[in-house]
Design an enzyme around this catalytic site. Structure first.
Site, PDB file in Angstrom:
ATOM      1  N   GLU A 163       0.794  -1.228   0.000  1.00  0.00           N
ATOM      2  CA  GLU A 163       0.000   0.000   0.000  1.00  0.00           C
ATOM      3  C   GLU A 163       0.828   1.280   0.000  1.00  0.00           C
ATOM      4  O   GLU A 163       0.841   2.038   0.985  1.00  0.00           O
ATOM      5  CB  GLU A 163      -0.980   0.002   1.186  1.00  0.00           C
ATOM      6  N   GLU A 351      -5.089  -8.629   0.402  1.00  0.00           N
ATOM      7  CA  GLU A 351      -5.803  -8.322   1.651  1.00  0.00           C
ATOM      8  C   GLU A 351      -7.280  -8.139   1.342  1.00  0.00           C
ATOM      9  O   GLU A 351      -7.640  -7.443   0.393  1.00  0.00           O
ATOM     10  CB  GLU A 351      -5.294  -7.030   2.314  1.00  0.00           C
TER      11      GLU A 351
END
Length: 445
Positions: A163, A351
């Site tokens: 991320e 995720e």
């Protein structure tokens, strides 16, 4: 019955600072999160990752739980301050922990998937301006090269960064994450340096000819939808998409930053003089797979006096304990968009999961039906995408354990395994038992 391919990789995911604890052991020095979490008001209740899930001492127990659930793969991250506790100083003891962890995973037939950087930048690097300093790219390369050298041949899948949006924009622009700065020029410099370090690490990985292994990156992607079909709301949604998604997807897959966003950002930050001519060709080094971290969507309406010309609007769907709307169909839209606009390489959901308030019953059970429904609906659209020819190869549920949830401290529980943070006792929630059945059948009802 929705059946998954036999080689579909069902896994779970965690990250080092969120679960390991042992922040002062075996030569580890502080990360920027150790520092940030100790600043008054930066985390819920002043919570820190000092102990977290004590995974550093309990990794065998936790791998036993992975084995019991039957997961095929385990995604974890490596703590940079354990490997290089000081600039240029390698710490073999820190590496030994990960070697033991990987050995235990392999012994239990669980594929190790390693994330090189999941936000715990060493404080020594933070003291030298962190990702704002282009030297940080070289420190990252020294670190990643050492990992490839030490354990490259026993890790089948490497993720350079988790991320980058959070590690740059949320951390240097919005200020919610370490180091807590609020400067959009800084945020975009940090984002560029992180992307450049990704591209250079991929090149090092190729040059070192790491055997039987692949490399990619995990992006948090949030589809943006206009609140209405007006021209203004559509423009706001386009900017929201550029801010969260295209700013990272475009340089990686198209070798450029989106022009509309550059023009928009210029009004706020000035010239992009920190980008060199060859940077984009380095960032767009071919990768082997793309990791997608998906949780929710955003709905946007136009607002003139904002940086992105828009503000978020609440959706009408059910919400998780994070206040995020549950929108599995948005994951389906996202997967199809990636296939159509960006790449045909293998995709992994690295995720996906949900925080809910978990209640322990008298018989020590956690009946987390809402979490089961959340996971099931996202797996269903994933299966649909695969059936329609999509190249989705795996799903990593976030998270194995309840853990330190960054600025939210221990107030939000994402785990399929309950952790009593006072006693460190683990309890499998109903979602873990349900996920075990899904993995065993490679199918959902």
């Amino acid at each position: 019955m929705a059946n998954f391919p036999k080689d579909f990789l069902f896994g779970t995911a965690t990250s080092s600072y969120q679960i390991e604890g042992a922040v002062n052991e075996d030569g580890r020095t502080p990360s920027i999160w150790d520092t940030f979490s100790k600043i008054n008001g930066m985390t819920y209740n002043g919570d820190t990752g000092d102990i977290a899930c004590d995974h550093y001492h309990r990794y065998k127990e936790d791998i036993g739980i992975l084995k019991e659930i039957g997961v095929k793969a385990y995604r974890f991250s490596i703590a940079w301050p354990r490997i290089f506790p000081d600039r240029g100083k390698f710490n073999p003891k820190g590496m030994d922990f990960y070697k033991k962890l990987i050995e235990e995973l392999l012994k239990n037939d669980i594929t190790p998937v390693a994330t090189i950087y999941h936000w715990d930048l060493p404080q020594w690097a933070g003291d030298m301006d962190g990702w704002l300093n282009s030297e940080c790219i070289n420190w990252y390369l020294e670190y990643s090269s050492k990992l490839f050298e030490e354990i490259g041949d026993i890790i089948p899948m490497w993720i350079t960064h988790n991320e980058p949006w959070c590690a740059s924009i949320l951390s240097y622009g919005i200020g919610e994450h370490a180091p807590g700065h609020k400067d959009y020029r800084e945020a975009l410099i940090a984002a560029h340096h992180i992307l450049l370090s990704h591209g250079k690490a991929v090149k090092v990985f190729r040059d070192m000819n790491v055997k039987n292994s692949q490399i990619g990156i995990a992006l948090n992607l949030t589809p943006a939808y206009p609140a209405t079909e007006t021209k203004e709301d559509n423009l706001a949604a386009k900017y929201a998409d550029g801010f969260t998604n295209r700013w990272f997807l475009d340089p990686i897959f198209k070798g450029n930053y989106p022009i509309d966003m550059i023009e928009l950002f210029k009004k706020e930050i000035g010239e992009f003089d920190f980008i060199n001519e060859k940077d984009l060709s380095i960032i767009s080094q071919p990768i082997d797979f793309l990791g997608i971290n998906f949780y929710s969507r955003s709905i946007v309406k136009y607002k003139e006096d904002t940086l992105l010309k828009g503000v978020g609007v609440e959706g009408t769907g059910k919400k998780t304990d994070m206040g995020w709307e549950i929108s599995p169909e948005s994951l389906y839209d996202l997967l199809n968009r990636l296939k159509k606009e960006y790449t045909r390489i293998p995709l992994y959901i690295t995720e996906n999961g949900a925080a809910f308030k978990d209640i322990i019953t008298e018989d020590r059970r956690i009946h987390d039906q809402e979490r089961i429904e959340y996971i099931k609906e996202h797996l269903k659209v994933s299966n649909k995408f695969i059936k329609e020819g999509g190249n989705l190869k795996g799903y990593f549920l976030w998270s194995l354990l309840d853990n330190f949830e960054w600025a939210y401290g221990y107030s939000k529980r994402f785990g399929i395994v309950y952790v009593d943070f006072e006693t460190q006792k683990r309890i499998l929630k109903d979602s873990a038992i349900w996920y075990k059945e899904v993995i065993n059948k490679a199918a959902i009802d």
